[in-house]
Design a protein around this motif. Structure first.
Motif, PDB file in Angstrom:
ATOM      1  N   ASN A  83       0.817  -1.208   0.000  1.00  4.02           N
ATOM      2  CA  ASN A  83       0.000   0.000   0.000  1.00  4.02           C
ATOM      3  C   ASN A  83       0.859   1.270   0.000  1.00  4.02           C
ATOM      4  O   ASN A  83       0.409   2.340   0.425  1.00  4.02           O
ATOM      5  CB  ASN A  83      -0.983   0.023   1.169  1.00  4.02           C
ATOM      6  CG  ASN A  83      -0.417  -0.449   2.490  1.00  4.02           C
ATOM      7  OD1 ASN A  83      -0.528  -1.622   2.828  1.00  4.02           O
ATOM      8  ND2 ASN A  83       0.180   0.473   3.250  1.00  4.02           N
ATOM      9  N   TYR A 128      -5.060   3.041   1.479  1.00  6.34           N
ATOM     10  CA  TYR A 128      -6.153   2.080   1.329  1.00  6.34           C
ATOM     11  C   TYR A 128      -6.419   1.816  -0.159  1.00  6.34           C
ATOM     12  O   TYR A 128      -6.578   0.659  -0.578  1.00  6.34           O
ATOM     13  CB  TYR A 128      -7.402   2.633   2.007  1.00  6.34           C
ATOM     14  CG  TYR A 128      -8.579   1.684   2.049  1.00  6.34           C
ATOM     15  CD1 TYR A 128      -8.777   0.838   3.128  1.00  6.34           C
ATOM     16  CD2 TYR A 128      -9.519   1.656   1.019  1.00  6.34           C
ATOM     17  CE1 TYR A 128      -9.864  -0.026   3.190  1.00  6.34           C
ATOM     18  CE2 TYR A 128     -10.609   0.799   1.056  1.00  6.34           C
ATOM     19  CZ  TYR A 128     -10.779  -0.043   2.140  1.00  6.34           C
ATOM     20  OH  TYR A 128     -11.861  -0.898   2.182  1.00  6.34           O
ATOM     21  N   LEU A 132      -5.918  -1.722  -2.296  1.00  7.21           N
ATOM     22  CA  LEU A 132      -6.957  -2.288  -3.161  1.00  7.21           C
ATOM     23  C   LEU A 132      -6.401  -2.576  -4.550  1.00  7.21           C
ATOM     24  O   LEU A 132      -6.657  -3.636  -5.133  1.00  7.21           O
ATOM     25  CB  LEU A 132      -8.140  -1.328  -3.271  1.00  7.21           C
ATOM     26  CG  LEU A 132      -9.196  -1.356  -2.165  1.00  7.21           C
ATOM     27  CD1 LEU A 132     -10.229  -0.264  -2.416  1.00  7.21           C
ATOM     28  CD2 LEU A 132      -9.878  -2.712  -2.083  1.00  7.21           C
ATOM     29  N   ILE A 164      -4.118  -2.916   7.686  1.00  6.56           N
ATOM     30  CA  ILE A 164      -5.261  -3.780   7.989  1.00  6.56           C
ATOM     31  C   ILE A 164      -4.861  -4.808   9.043  1.00  6.56           C
ATOM     32  O   ILE A 164      -3.966  -5.621   8.796  1.00  6.56           O
ATOM     33  CB  ILE A 164      -5.755  -4.546   6.737  1.00  6.56           C
ATOM     34  CG1 ILE A 164      -5.995  -3.589   5.574  1.00  6.56           C
ATOM     35  CG2 ILE A 164      -6.991  -5.385   7.061  1.00  6.56           C
ATOM     36  CD1 ILE A 164      -7.144  -2.614   5.766  1.00  6.56           C
ATOM     37  N   ARG A 172     -14.370  -3.827   6.058  1.00 13.05           N
ATOM     38  CA  ARG A 172     -14.615  -2.885   4.962  1.00 13.05           C
ATOM     39  C   ARG A 172     -13.760  -3.234   3.745  1.00 13.05           C
ATOM     40  O   ARG A 172     -14.258  -3.261   2.611  1.00 13.05           O
ATOM     41  CB  ARG A 172     -14.297  -1.461   5.431  1.00 13.05           C
ATOM     42  CG  ARG A 172     -14.371  -0.417   4.331  1.00 13.05           C
ATOM     43  CD  ARG A 172     -13.825   0.921   4.823  1.00 13.05           C
ATOM     44  NE  ARG A 172     -13.548   1.823   3.707  1.00 13.05           N
ATOM     45  CZ  ARG A 172     -12.834   2.931   3.816  1.00 13.05           C
ATOM     46  NH1 ARG A 172     -12.314   3.280   4.994  1.00 13.05           N
ATOM     47  NH2 ARG A 172     -12.601   3.684   2.762  1.00 13.05           N
ATOM     48  N   PHE A 173     -12.491  -3.530   3.997  1.00 16.37           N
ATOM     49  CA  PHE A 173     -11.589  -3.856   2.889  1.00 16.37           C
ATOM     50  C   PHE A 173     -12.032  -5.138   2.184  1.00 16.37           C
ATOM     51  O   PHE A 173     -12.070  -5.201   0.953  1.00 16.37           O
ATOM     52  CB  PHE A 173     -10.156  -4.010   3.404  1.00 16.37           C
ATOM     53  CG  PHE A 173      -9.151  -4.252   2.316  1.00 16.37           C
ATOM     54  CD1 PHE A 173      -8.655  -3.206   1.561  1.00 16.37           C
ATOM     55  CD2 PHE A 173      -8.701  -5.532   2.031  1.00 16.37           C
ATOM     56  CE1 PHE A 173      -7.734  -3.418   0.537  1.00 16.37           C
ATOM     57  CE2 PHE A 173      -7.793  -5.767   1.017  1.00 16.37           C
ATOM     58  CZ  PHE A 173      -7.303  -4.701   0.265  1.00 16.37           C
ATOM     59  N   ASP A 176     -15.021  -4.516   0.009  1.00 18.22           N
ATOM     60  CA  ASP A 176     -14.624  -3.853  -1.247  1.00 18.22           C
ATOM     61  C   ASP A 176     -13.989  -4.853  -2.209  1.00 18.22           C
ATOM     62  O   ASP A 176     -14.245  -4.820  -3.422  1.00 18.22           O
ATOM     63  CB  ASP A 176     -13.649  -2.709  -0.955  1.00 18.22           C
ATOM     64  CG  ASP A 176     -14.323  -1.505  -0.309  1.00 18.22           C
ATOM     65  OD1 ASP A 176     -15.570  -1.404  -0.404  1.00 18.22           O
ATOM     66  OD2 ASP A 176     -13.612  -0.672   0.282  1.00 18.22           O
TER      67      ASP A 176
END
Length: 300
Positions: A83, A128, A132, A164, A172-173, A176
């Motif tokens: 990230n 974040y 992703l 994370i 939440r991650f 997604d």
């Protein structure tokens, strides 16, 4: 429980934790673990030498064990961050993860696990998004091979300081990720619950739809005490957070939340390592005793 634990879980261990590479031979330790019928799963990581990697694959093929592949040491050992805000740095981590998918496939694993990188509050939202991007790219590549990609939930401010968890952010991650990739899941580790100031009930109920892999272990979360942080000391280590009662509670929550699945048992691996000059064989036996005792105390 009247039913043996292997009815509901594929019990494994993390090879490089049980037998740290600085002190123990990879191949000899794999022979020992593969010869131990207590384990039906073995988690391995990157092997640098081609010949040794080939020999490892041969041993794993003989074992009739489920093989899992952890890419965490590859990222941590080289300070790579999936990230990272800097795109060049993010791509370095992604490249390693893509290569890990190939190596995992070669060794007979059906997927890889990894962890998020460090983060800063000021650019947390950007980080974040970068995570992703990396995870989606790796999942897309793994999907071509029919393989899974799992993110392990770590502490966010104690030791690894990974993006994370905690559990709500991991949820939440994962949500997604599942919007675009069904081959993504979360790995949760009992030894990390104290480091994120959470309980088994909270973590497992929060992440229930996304959990695909389980680890158990211990941690010291009292500042200034020996083995503080994410060090995975043995059960019963002085001033540590987890022992038989905590593992029993973990099993109770898994049972209540529907994770006892005879038809599709989930991997449950112990992640415990010798501290300093402790003997790996004794520490491994310690872990098995705690598992057996906690399971025996679990009510049907």
């Amino acid at each position: 429980m009247k039913q043996p634990i292997e009815t509901y879980f594929q019990i494994g261990t993390i090879q490089w934790m049980s037998y740290p590479p600085a002190d123990y031979s990879l191949l000899e330790s794999v022979k020992k673990l593969a010869g131990d019928e207590f384990f039906t799963t073995l988690e391995v990581t990157h092997v640098e030498a081609d010949e040794e990697r080939m020999q490892l694959r041969t041993l794993l093929e003989q074992s009739h064990m489920r093989v899992c592949y952890g890419a965490q040491p590859r990222l941590l050992g080289h300070g790579l961050n999936p990230n990272a805000i800097d795109e060049n740095e993010r791509e370095k981590a992604e490249k390693i993860l893509l290569h890990s998918v190939d190596e995992a496939e070669y060794l007979g694993a059906k997927g890889i696990t990894f962890l998020a990188g460090k983060w800063q509050e000021k650019d947390k939202a950007l980080a974040y998004g970068q995570l992703l991007k990396t995870t989606r790219n790796v999942c897309s590549y793994a999907a071509l091979k029919g393989m899974m990609v799992e993110l392990e939930v770590f502490d966010y401010d104690m030791d690894k300081s990974a993006l994370i968890g905690p559990a709500p952010l991991a949820s939440r991650f994962a949500g997604d990720m599942r919007m675009t990739h069904s081959n993504f899941g979360l790995l949760v580790d009992l030894s990390h619950f104290p480091t994120t100031y959470e309980t088994s009930q909270f973590v497992i109920s929060t992440l229930k739809p996304y959990i695909t892999h389980l680890h158990i272990g211990n941690a010291v979360v009292k500042k200034g005490f020996e083995a503080y942080g994410d060090q995975h000391p043995r059960f019963g280590f002085p001033d540590s957070a987890n022992d038989t009662p905590e593992l029993l509670d973990f099993f109770k929550v898994l049972k209540e939340e529907g994770f006892f699945r005879k038809d599709n048992p989930m991997v449950l691996s112990l992640e415990v390592k010798p501290w300093k000059d402790e003997d790996a064989n004794i520490i491994l036996a310690n872990s098995k005793r705690v598992i057996k005792r906690a399971w025996a105390l679990l009510e049907d």
